[in-house]
Write a protein that holds these residues in place. Structure first.
Motif, PDB file in Angstrom:
ATOM      1  N   UNK A  34       1.013  -1.145  -0.049  1.00 41.69           N
ATOM      2  CA  UNK A  34       0.104   0.033  -0.045  1.00 41.69           C
ATOM      3  C   UNK A  34       0.693   1.168   0.118  1.00 41.69           C
ATOM      4  N   UNK A  35       2.067   1.269   0.973  1.00 43.19           N
ATOM      5  CA  UNK A  35       2.830   2.434   0.937  1.00 43.19           C
ATOM      6  C   UNK A  35       3.545   2.701  -0.431  1.00 43.19           C
ATOM      7  N   UNK A  36       3.898   1.548  -0.866  1.00 42.05           N
ATOM      8  CA  UNK A  36       4.410   1.607  -2.453  1.00 42.05           C
ATOM      9  C   UNK A  36       3.647   2.182  -3.330  1.00 42.05           C
ATOM     10  N   UNK A  37       2.337   1.971  -3.432  1.00 42.12           N
ATOM     11  CA  UNK A  37       1.337   2.493  -4.318  1.00 42.12           C
ATOM     12  C   UNK A  37       0.980   4.048  -3.955  1.00 42.12           C
ATOM     13  N   UNK A  38       1.027   4.154  -2.869  1.00 48.77           N
ATOM     14  CA  UNK A  38       0.760   5.755  -2.262  1.00 48.77           C
ATOM     15  C   UNK A  38       1.758   7.003  -2.395  1.00 48.77           C
ATOM     16  N   UNK A  39       3.101   6.113  -2.535  1.00 44.42           N
ATOM     17  CA  UNK A  39       4.367   6.863  -2.451  1.00 44.42           C
ATOM     18  C   UNK A  39       5.171   6.145  -3.379  1.00 44.42           C
ATOM     19  N   UNK A  40       5.031   6.247  -4.619  1.00 44.55           N
ATOM     20  CA  UNK A  40       5.804   5.287  -5.672  1.00 44.55           C
ATOM     21  C   UNK A  40       7.281   5.814  -5.665  1.00 44.55           C
ATOM     22  N   UNK A  41       7.440   6.838  -5.350  1.00 49.00           N
ATOM     23  CA  UNK A  41       8.947   7.632  -5.518  1.00 49.00           C
ATOM     24  C   UNK A  41       9.899   7.278  -4.195  1.00 49.00           C
ATOM     25  N   UNK A  42       9.291   6.800  -2.925  1.00 47.66           N
ATOM     26  CA  UNK A  42      10.043   6.406  -1.927  1.00 47.66           C
ATOM     27  C   UNK A  42      10.368   5.025  -1.693  1.00 47.66           C
ATOM     28  N   UNK A  43      11.448   4.857  -1.009  1.00 48.30           N
ATOM     29  CA  UNK A  43      12.399   3.599  -1.009  1.00 48.30           C
ATOM     30  C   UNK A  43      11.767   3.173   0.610  1.00 48.30           C
ATOM     31  N   UNK A  44      11.052   1.898   0.756  1.00 42.57           N
ATOM     32  CA  UNK A  44      10.637   1.355   1.748  1.00 42.57           C
ATOM     33  C   UNK A  44      11.325  -0.036   1.889  1.00 42.57           C
ATOM     34  N   UNK A  45      11.534  -0.674   3.121  1.00 41.76           N
ATOM     35  CA  UNK A  45      12.236  -1.994   3.153  1.00 41.76           C
ATOM     36  C   UNK A  45      11.524  -2.525   4.610  1.00 41.76           C
ATOM     37  N   UNK A  46      11.161  -3.795   4.318  1.00 42.20           N
ATOM     38  CA  UNK A  46      10.799  -4.570   5.522  1.00 42.20           C
ATOM     39  C   UNK A  46      11.956  -5.271   6.107  1.00 42.20           C
ATOM     40  N   UNK A  47      11.939  -5.204   7.361  1.00 36.76           N
ATOM     41  CA  UNK A  47      13.165  -5.881   8.486  1.00 36.76           C
ATOM     42  C   UNK A  47      12.685  -6.441   9.610  1.00 36.76           C
ATOM     43  N   UNK A  48      13.321  -7.571   9.941  1.00 37.58           N
ATOM     44  CA  UNK A  48      12.973  -8.062  11.279  1.00 37.58           C
ATOM     45  C   UNK A  48      13.926  -7.451  12.212  1.00 37.58           C
ATOM     46  N   UNK A  49      13.289  -6.514  13.230  1.00 41.31           N
ATOM     47  CA  UNK A  49      14.197  -5.790  14.183  1.00 41.31           C
ATOM     48  C   UNK A  49      14.045  -6.476  15.533  1.00 41.31           C
ATOM     49  N   UNK A  50      14.676  -7.379  15.978  1.00 40.39           N
ATOM     50  CA  UNK A  50      14.655  -7.876  17.103  1.00 40.39           C
ATOM     51  C   UNK A  50      15.029  -7.321  18.329  1.00 40.39           C
ATOM     52  N   UNK A  51      15.642  -5.931  18.101  1.00 36.93           N
ATOM     53  CA  UNK A  51      15.962  -5.125  18.942  1.00 36.93           C
ATOM     54  C   UNK A  51      14.697  -4.387  19.416  1.00 36.93           C
ATOM     55  N   UNK A  52      14.224  -3.604  18.441  1.00 36.56           N
ATOM     56  CA  UNK A  52      12.806  -2.803  18.516  1.00 36.56           C
ATOM     57  C   UNK A  52      13.266  -1.612  19.131  1.00 36.56           C
ATOM     58  N   UNK A  53      12.238  -1.013  20.022  1.00 38.34           N
ATOM     59  CA  UNK A  53      12.544   0.372  20.391  1.00 38.34           C
ATOM     60  C   UNK A  53      13.149   0.193  21.772  1.00 38.34           C
ATOM     61  N   UNK A  54      13.643  -0.885  22.145  1.00 44.03           N
ATOM     62  CA  UNK A  54      14.330  -1.275  23.473  1.00 44.03           C
ATOM     63  C   UNK A  54      15.715  -1.223  23.284  1.00 44.03           C
ATOM     64  N   UNK A  55      16.428  -0.445  22.361  1.00 44.40           N
ATOM     65  CA  UNK A  55      17.753  -0.279  22.391  1.00 44.40           C
ATOM     66  C   UNK A  55      18.377   0.690  23.571  1.00 44.40           C
ATOM     67  N   UNK A  56      19.376   0.281  24.013  1.00 47.92           N
ATOM     68  CA  UNK A  56      19.958   1.458  25.018  1.00 47.92           C
ATOM     69  C   UNK A  56      19.302   1.525  26.254  1.00 47.92           C
TER      70      UNK A  56
END
Length: 63
Positions: A41-63
């Motif tokens: 959906x994001x790529x259809x809505x904003x075709x010029x942007x670059x997006x990537x799906x990642x597995x972030x095992x640390x999440x927002x709990x870093x540091x």
């Protein structure tokens, strides 16, 4: 009493890539399939942007 939730319940993240050294997390998901559907959906809505799906095992709990 211990919490009844996992510390990183949403490990799949979509990052918007602006340049090689600057990325911004735009959404988090519990399942890879949810992230894949949202990124389409994001790529259809904003075709010029670059997006990537990642597995972030640390999440927002870093540091």
């Amino acid at each position: 009493m211990e919490p009844k939730y996992k510390p990183n319940a949403n490990p799949w993240a979509i990052f918007r890539c602006f340049e090689p050294t600057r990325q911004v997390c735009v959404a988090r998901f519990r399942r890879r399939s949810e992230a894949d559907g949202h990124i389409k959906t994001l790529r259809r809505m904003i075709p010029d942007a670059s997006f990537q799906v990642v597995f972030d095992s640390q999440g927002d709990n870093q540091g």
